[in-house]
Write an enzyme that holds these catalytic residues in place. Structure first.
Site, PDB file in Angstrom:
ATOM      1  N   GLY A 230       0.842  -1.196   0.000  1.00 22.73           N
ATOM      2  CA  GLY A 230       0.000   0.000   0.000  1.00 22.73           C
ATOM      3  C   GLY A 230       0.872   1.238   0.000  1.00 22.73           C
ATOM      4  O   GLY A 230       2.024   1.211  -0.450  1.00 22.73           O
ATOM      5  N   SER A 231       0.339   2.311   0.511  1.00 21.92           N
ATOM      6  CA  SER A 231       1.067   3.584   0.453  1.00 21.92           C
ATOM      7  C   SER A 231       2.163   3.648   1.521  1.00 21.92           C
ATOM      8  O   SER A 231       2.091   2.960   2.548  1.00 21.92           O
ATOM      9  CB  SER A 231       0.082   4.739   0.665  1.00 21.92           C
ATOM     10  OG  SER A 231      -0.485   4.633   1.947  1.00 21.92           O
ATOM     11  N   THR A 232       3.124   4.494   1.262  1.00 19.81           N
ATOM     12  CA  THR A 232       4.214   4.695   2.230  1.00 19.81           C
ATOM     13  C   THR A 232       3.657   5.242   3.538  1.00 19.81           C
ATOM     14  O   THR A 232       4.067   4.836   4.629  1.00 19.81           O
ATOM     15  CB  THR A 232       5.263   5.649   1.619  1.00 19.81           C
ATOM     16  OG1 THR A 232       5.789   5.001   0.449  1.00 19.81           O
ATOM     17  CG2 THR A 232       6.388   5.959   2.581  1.00 19.81           C
ATOM     18  N   THR A 234       0.708   4.734   4.939  1.00 16.89           N
ATOM     19  CA  THR A 234       0.107   3.677   5.758  1.00 16.89           C
ATOM     20  C   THR A 234       1.166   2.667   6.199  1.00 16.89           C
ATOM     21  O   THR A 234       1.099   2.140   7.311  1.00 16.89           O
ATOM     22  CB  THR A 234      -1.026   2.960   4.979  1.00 16.89           C
ATOM     23  OG1 THR A 234      -1.897   3.937   4.440  1.00 16.89           O
ATOM     24  CG2 THR A 234      -1.812   2.034   5.863  1.00 16.89           C
ATOM     25  N   GLY A 235       2.135   2.407   5.330  1.00 19.51           N
ATOM     26  CA  GLY A 235       3.196   1.446   5.667  1.00 19.51           C
ATOM     27  C   GLY A 235       3.912   1.827   6.959  1.00 19.51           C
ATOM     28  O   GLY A 235       4.244   0.973   7.785  1.00 19.51           O
ATOM     29  N   GLU A 252       5.626  -3.288   1.021  1.00 20.43           N
ATOM     30  CA  GLU A 252       5.739  -2.929  -0.407  1.00 20.43           C
ATOM     31  C   GLU A 252       4.983  -1.625  -0.574  1.00 20.43           C
ATOM     32  O   GLU A 252       3.756  -1.610  -0.493  1.00 20.43           O
ATOM     33  CB  GLU A 252       5.112  -4.021  -1.282  1.00 20.43           C
ATOM     34  CG  GLU A 252       5.764  -5.391  -1.177  1.00 20.43           C
ATOM     35  CD  GLU A 252       7.126  -5.449  -1.830  1.00 20.43           C
ATOM     36  OE1 GLU A 252       7.575  -4.436  -2.393  1.00 20.43           O
ATOM     37  OE2 GLU A 252       7.756  -6.513  -1.752  1.00 20.43           O
ATOM     38  N   CYS A 286       2.010   0.921  -8.615  1.00 20.37           N
ATOM     39  CA  CYS A 286       3.153   1.398  -7.823  1.00 20.37           C
ATOM     40  C   CYS A 286       4.355   1.614  -8.725  1.00 20.37           C
ATOM     41  O   CYS A 286       5.128   2.540  -8.530  1.00 20.37           O
ATOM     42  CB  CYS A 286       3.465   0.406  -6.713  1.00 20.37           C
ATOM     43  SG  CYS A 286       3.670  -1.286  -7.279  1.00 20.37           S
ATOM     44  N   GLU A 460       9.473  -9.310  -1.739  1.00 16.36           N
ATOM     45  CA  GLU A 460       8.611 -10.484  -1.876  1.00 16.36           C
ATOM     46  C   GLU A 460       8.967 -11.220  -3.160  1.00 16.36           C
ATOM     47  O   GLU A 460       9.768 -10.763  -3.968  1.00 16.36           O
ATOM     48  CB  GLU A 460       7.139 -10.060  -1.901  1.00 16.36           C
ATOM     49  CG  GLU A 460       6.739  -9.425  -0.592  1.00 16.36           C
ATOM     50  CD  GLU A 460       5.242  -9.467  -0.321  1.00 16.36           C
ATOM     51  OE1 GLU A 460       4.837 -10.133   0.636  1.00 16.36           O
ATOM     52  OE2 GLU A 460       4.482  -8.830  -1.066  1.00 16.36           O
TER      53      GLU A 460
HETATM   54  P1  NAD Z   1      -3.359   2.347   1.403  1.00 19.46           P
HETATM   55  O1  NAD Z   1      -2.066   2.402   2.103  1.00 19.46           O
HETATM   56  O2  NAD Z   1      -4.357   3.411   1.617  1.00 19.46           O
HETATM   57  O3  NAD Z   1      -4.126   0.992   1.734  1.00 19.46           O
HETATM   58  C1  NAD Z   1      -3.538  -0.274   1.566  1.00 19.46           C
HETATM   59  C2  NAD Z   1      -4.211  -1.268   2.471  1.00 19.46           C
HETATM   60  O4  NAD Z   1      -3.940  -0.930   3.833  1.00 19.46           O
HETATM   61  C3  NAD Z   1      -5.725  -1.328   2.358  1.00 19.46           C
HETATM   62  O5  NAD Z   1      -6.147  -2.669   2.504  1.00 19.46           O
HETATM   63  C4  NAD Z   1      -6.177  -0.496   3.545  1.00 19.46           C
HETATM   64  O6  NAD Z   1      -7.481  -0.815   3.984  1.00 19.46           O
HETATM   65  C5  NAD Z   1      -5.144  -0.879   4.582  1.00 19.46           C
HETATM   66  N1  NAD Z   1      -4.946   0.081   5.667  1.00 19.46           N
HETATM   67  C6  NAD Z   1      -5.224   1.412   5.675  1.00 19.46           C
HETATM   68  N2  NAD Z   1      -4.858   1.950   6.868  1.00 19.46           N
HETATM   69  C7  NAD Z   1      -4.339   0.941   7.610  1.00 19.46           C
HETATM   70  C8  NAD Z   1      -3.762   0.869   8.911  1.00 19.46           C
HETATM   71  N3  NAD Z   1      -3.647   1.943   9.684  1.00 19.46           N
HETATM   72  N4  NAD Z   1      -3.315  -0.325   9.348  1.00 19.46           N
HETATM   73  C9  NAD Z   1      -3.395  -1.425   8.575  1.00 19.46           C
HETATM   74  N5  NAD Z   1      -3.925  -1.419   7.326  1.00 19.46           N
HETATM   75  C10 NAD Z   1      -4.387  -0.248   6.846  1.00 19.46           C
HETATM   76  O7  NAD Z   1      -2.971   2.191  -0.148  1.00 19.46           O
HETATM   77  P2  NAD Z   1      -3.925   2.183  -1.409  1.00 19.46           P
HETATM   78  O8  NAD Z   1      -4.410   3.573  -1.594  1.00 19.46           O
HETATM   79  O9  NAD Z   1      -4.894   1.049  -1.275  1.00 19.46           O
HETATM   80  O10 NAD Z   1      -2.892   1.799  -2.564  1.00 19.46           O
HETATM   81  C11 NAD Z   1      -2.153   2.762  -3.258  1.00 19.46           C
HETATM   82  C12 NAD Z   1      -0.723   2.845  -2.769  1.00 19.46           C
HETATM   83  O11 NAD Z   1      -0.148   1.559  -2.700  1.00 19.46           O
HETATM   84  C13 NAD Z   1       0.178   3.642  -3.692  1.00 19.46           C
HETATM   85  O12 NAD Z   1       1.042   4.465  -2.939  1.00 19.46           O
HETATM   86  C14 NAD Z   1       0.993   2.580  -4.413  1.00 19.46           C
HETATM   87  O13 NAD Z   1       2.221   3.027  -4.935  1.00 19.46           O
HETATM   88  C15 NAD Z   1       1.120   1.542  -3.352  1.00 19.46           C
HETATM   89  N6  NAD Z   1       1.337   0.213  -3.934  1.00 19.46           N
HETATM   90  C16 NAD Z   1       2.548  -0.372  -3.752  1.00 19.46           C
HETATM   91  C17 NAD Z   1       2.799  -1.598  -4.319  1.00 19.46           C
HETATM   92  C18 NAD Z   1       4.130  -2.287  -4.135  1.00 19.46           C
HETATM   93  O14 NAD Z   1       4.189  -3.483  -4.358  1.00 19.46           O
HETATM   94  N7  NAD Z   1       5.173  -1.610  -3.743  1.00 19.46           N
HETATM   95  C19 NAD Z   1       1.808  -2.232  -5.072  1.00 19.46           C
HETATM   96  C20 NAD Z   1       0.587  -1.605  -5.226  1.00 19.46           C
HETATM   97  C21 NAD Z   1       0.361  -0.366  -4.645  1.00 19.46           C
END
Ligand code: NAD
Length: 481
Positions: A230-232, A234-235, A252, A286, A460
């Site tokens: 997901g996003s940096t 949230t990561g 990731e 991403c 991964e």
């Molecule tokens: P996001 O971070 O908003 O959400 C990702 C997931 O995390 C969702 O399932 C969401 O419900 C969950 N989440 C949200 N808050 C959380 C928390 N506090 N604790 C635990 N889980 C939580 O990301 P998004 O908007 O769904 O995806 C877009 C982003 O993901 C972009 O920045 C993109 O670059 C990145 N991305 C990275 C990869 C990679 O492999 N590096 C792949 C796809 C997308």
């Protein structure tokens, strides 16, 4: 929480959580939105903390036996699971277009690549390594499963990214709980349901929910590992939460991929490819190209070729034949991308092509190229995650390498040149987890995938990626007293 027996599998049937081998409903439900029409999709569960406890307990129980199942049997279960997904690829693809928005041909490609990923990754092993052996002793390093994993999945590639977590976790002996994005729960819930035919109860579980579910899972004392995509932003929260119980994490995260175009390229061919790799999945990848650096000697004709090609890309409902760009996936993302357009307008940047929102229901945005925005502008420094990309010029090789690397992100990068010595030299100077010459985004499950800098922690896929689901254990064994 109520549970029902396993019905005949139907991708378009009702949507349930999978907990301890059963389909399970919740009192409260919610729904995603078809981003092409704005209409609601079917109802899905909203998991409670009790559902999380139940899934974690079932996974812990399953770990005791699944971790002892011979490796070859675990591999076979995964191969059978992949075969079953393959049989349902067309339906999964339709459902994916309906929930995610991507054009049907790309939805099919995603579902098919999930099958390839499972087949490839389940073929790898994590063999023991003998460090030393003589008449008296043997030192062995083995890789034992961690316990219970949680896979948190974003909304851009729900099938592929879920399968890319399920397979390495399960093949190494770890049950996994998948948490899809609330925006795209449908295909993942159906993957969970299908998985029940091939794995014992508690090995593959899927929970859908609202924004509370992710934090509940990362904070829960039961799981041993979080694999998050997901996003940096949230990561970082996930890592912080996981640190309280020292769960292992693989992250990731986001990207701001640069691509460098050298002056000797074949302009019409490369311009088309670069635009394609920037606008695929409406820029919501991403690893999409997010910054384009074109050598000043060919800048004008290259930009013109990209503009002409971009004008030919069809923006429409992903169900319509010939669509290249579906809608942006959700209203939040749509507003975020529109924020980039406002900034462009405010700061008077030059729109080479696009720049308007489509006048349709749904979240459509015309693919847009911005001509030479400032290097410190929002568009050059932040990730829009939509079909809007800056194009800049360069003159000096070292200077463009420095500009490409001047970001906290480090997911992917690429360089295009006819002279491969030049291309390979530049490629080796780029700071990113995946670097390509004369292409971008071409991933291979046999290779590790991960980000440098704030694009991730760990990696991964690949044989080495399986070890992220394992403890390393060194055994100092005696052969003679
Ligand atoms: P996001 O971070 O908003 O959400 C990702 C997931 O995390 C969702 O399932 C969401 O419900 C969950 N989440 C949200 N808050 C959380 C928390 N506090 N604790 C635990 N889980 C939580 O990301 P998004 O908007 O769904 O995806 C877009 C982003 O993901 C972009 O920045 C993109 O670059 C990145 N991305 C990275 C990869 C990679 O492999 N590096 C792949 C796809 C997308």
């Amino acid at each position: 929480m109520g549970s029902v027996g396993l019905p005949q599998f139907n991708v378009f049937g009702e949507y349930y959580n999978t907990i301890d081998g059963k389909l399970s409903s919740t009192q409260e439900t919610r729904h995603g939105i078809n981003p092409a029409t704005g209409k609601p999709n079917a109802e899905v569960p909203v998991s409670t903390e009790q559902d999380v406890d139940a899934a974690v307990n079932a996974a812990k129980k399953a770990f005791k036996t699944w971790s002892k199942v011979p490796y070859a049997e675990r591999q076979k279960a995964l191969r059978d699971f992949a075969d079953a997904i393959e049989k349902n690829v067309d339906d999964f693809a339709k459902l994916l277009t309906q929930e995610q928005g991507k054009p049907l041909m790309f939805a099919k490609a995603e579902a098919s690549s999930a099958v390839t990923w499972i087949r490839t990754l389940s073929g790898f092993e994590v063999p023991e390594e003998i460090i030393e052996e003589d008449d008296t002793k043997k030192i062995i390093v083995r890789h034992t499963p961690l316990g219970v994993a949680v896979g948190i999945v974003p909304w851009n590639f729900p099938i592929q990214l879920a399968c890319g977590k399920i397979c390495p976790s399960v093949v190494t002996g770890n049950p996994i709980i998948i948490k899809p994005s609330p925006f795209t729960p449908y295909c993942d819930l159906k993957l969970g349901e299908l998985a029940q035919q091939f794995f014992p109860p508690g090995v593959v579980q899927v929970l859908s929910g609202d924004d509370r579910l992710g934090p509940w899972l990362t904070a829960h004392p039961g799981p041993d590992k979080i694999s998050f995509t997901g996003s940096t932003f949230t990561g970082k929260k996930v890592m912080e939460s996981a640190s309280k119980t020292l769960k292992r994490v693989t992250l990731e995260l986001g990207g701001k991929d640069p691509t460098i175009v050298c002056p000797d390229v074949d302009i019409p061919t490369v311009a088309q490819k670069v635009a394609t790799l920037a606008f695929l999945n409406s820029g919501q990848i991403c690893l999409a190209i997010k910054r384009i650096y074109v050598h000043e000697d060919i800048y004008e004709p290259f930009l013109k070729a990209m503009v002409e090609f971009t004008k030919t890309l069809k923006v429409a409902d992903g169900m319509e034949e010939g669509t290249f760009l579906g809608p942006v996936q959700n209203s939040m993302q749509y507003e975020k991308v529109k924020g980039f357009f406002s900034d462009i307008e405010k700061s008077g940047q030059t729109v080479a092509v696009g720049g308007v929102n489509e006048d349709k229901p749904g979240y459509f945005i015309t693919p847009t190229l911005i001509d030479r925005p400032k290097e410190d502008s929002k568009l050059v420094t932040e990730e829009p995650f939509g079909p809007i990309v800056p194009v800049m010029t360069w003159k000096d090789e070292q200077e463009v390498i420095d500009r490409a690397n001047a970001t906290r992100m480090g997911l992917g990068a690429s360089v295009w040149a006819s002279n491969l010595d030049t291309a390979n030299r530049i490629a080796m100077s780029l700071e990113a987890g995946s670097v390509w010459v004369n292409t971008h985004l071409e991933l291979d499950p046999r290779a590790p995938f991960g980000g440098h800098k704030e694009s991730g922690v760990g990696f991964e896929w690949s044989a080495a990626g399986l070890k992220a689901y394992c403890n390393s254990q060194t055994l100092y064994l005696k052969k003679k007293a």
